[in-house]
Design an enzyme around this catalytic site. Structure first.
Site, short mmCIF file in Angstrom:
data_model
loop_
_atom_site.label_atom_id
_atom_site.label_comp_id
_atom_site.label_asym_id
_atom_site.label_seq_id
_atom_site.Cartn_x
_atom_site.Cartn_y
_atom_site.Cartn_z
N HIS A 1 0.82 -1.21 0.00
CA HIS A 1 0.00 0.00 0.00
C HIS A 1 0.86 1.26 0.00
O HIS A 1 1.96 1.30 0.51
CB HIS A 1 -0.98 0.00 1.19
N ASN A 2 0.32 2.29 -0.66
CA ASN A 2 0.94 3.62 -0.74
C ASN A 2 2.22 3.65 -1.56
O ASN A 2 2.92 4.67 -1.58
CB ASN A 2 1.25 4.19 0.65
#
Length: 347
Positions: free
Chosen positions: A257-258
């Protein structure tokens, strides 16, 4: 090499036509000589085109029976005199151009069930989904509420496109792909088994149990991205996971994620990018490499296979090892360790 069961026989092209397609110079051979197939060096027969770009295959080049060869200027003298020469500064890119011209159907996944565009009666499409003209949806696919899909896109068998996902034009969504919380640009290719937009791995750990942290970001896939089979890309936790324009990702890669991947990056099989890591444009990462969370890799950097990147890499850096370090330093350390081991074995 090309099996007629899967690909239509290539049209015969002259050496002059092939030189034009390849962006190469016809340095030897009759311009009107016909080429009817492409082959590897060792299997080539009369009428075949081959390419040479690696000195490991010098023996195969010396005995090849091909009619023509794409070759770099530095290797021209190594090609038998009976073989026509198409001289290119980058033979592999020229070879790619030729294959794309001869076998355009091999550039992206084809329809698995039938070639005609349209929605299979055995697909499930929510009435609020909006599909432009010339979209193909194959049997077993599920298109959720509010989904938008652009013209020319193919959705393969048993693919699942969850609610409100956006898919651009001329995309190829392979069999068993799962998309959620994602926005895709145009000409994106997802090979079978890709999963995009599932939860990132986020927990607030503690003695009383681990609390799940909701992941409320998205995945943004820009134009002309290609993602290999069974790769997984998690949606952002509190901002978007992004894959930049023209990036190519191999099979079985994990993107946390991110993560922010720049434009025209190359990420080889079994790489793991931990959450919130950043790759600038044109980064290349070799297979089975791990990148730690929150690490930044600069523009044009190259990471050797089976490395561990746990600190920032500057633009243009060539790093390798565990932990990753500049390759010159890495090689010196490997040489020193080898000498130390050899000295120890002599005592």
């Amino acid at each position: 090499m090309a099996d007629p069961i899967f690909y239509a026989p290539m049209p015969a092209l002259t050496l002059a036509e092939l030189a034009d397609v390849a962006g190469a110079e016809l340095a030897r051979g009759e311009p009107g000589l016909a080429i009817s197939r492409v082959s590897p060096l060792e299997d080539a027969e009369a009428g075949a085109l081959v390419f040479f770009d690696n000195t490991r295959y010098l023996d195969a080049l010396a005995t090849t029976r091909a009619t023509a060869c794409i070759v770099a200027p530095k290797h021209v003298a190594k090609v038998p005199e009976t073989v026509a020469l198409l001289v290119s500064k980058d033979p592999y890119r020229s070879w790619a151009r030729v294959l794309a011209r001869l076998y355009p159907e091999a550039m992206a996944p084809l329809a698995a069930y039938e070639a005609a565009a349209g929605i299979s009666p055995r697909a499930t499409v929510h009435p609020t989904a909006r599909l432009e003209e010339n979209v193909t949806v194959e049997p077993g696919a599920v298109i959720g509420a509010g989904v938008e899909i652009g013209s020319g896109t193919l959705v393969g068998p048993n693919a699942v496109i969850s609610q409100n996902v956006r898919v651009g034009r001329d995309c190829r969504i392979g069999a068993n792909v799962v998309l959620q919380h994602a926005l895709l640009g145009n000409r994106v290719i997802l090979h079978p088994g890709v999963a995009i937009g599932q939860d990132g791995f986020g927990y607030a750990m503690g003695l009383g149990g681990h609390l799940k942290v909701p992941q409320v970001g998205r995945v943004i896939i820009q134009d002309d991205v290609e993602i290999g089979a069974n790769t997984t890309i998690d949606r952002g936790a509190n901002r978007d996971t992004v894959v930049g324009e023209g990036t190519k990702i191999d099979n079985q890669v994990q993107v946390g994620h991110n993560v922010n991947i720049g434009r025209h990056c190359v990420i080889v099989s079994q790489v793991g990018l931990s959450g919130s890591s950043t790759l600038a444009d044109y980064v290349a990462i070799g297979g089975q490499t791990g990148v730690a969370g929150h690490v930044e890799i600069g523009m044009g950097a190259q990471i050797a296979a089976v490395s561990v990147v746990n600190d920032a890499v500057p633009a243009g850096g060539r790093y390798g090892g565990t932990p990753a370090k500049p390759v010159k330093q890495w090689f010196r350390e490997l040489t020193a360790l080898k000498k130390l081991a050899e000295r120890g074995s002599d005592t």
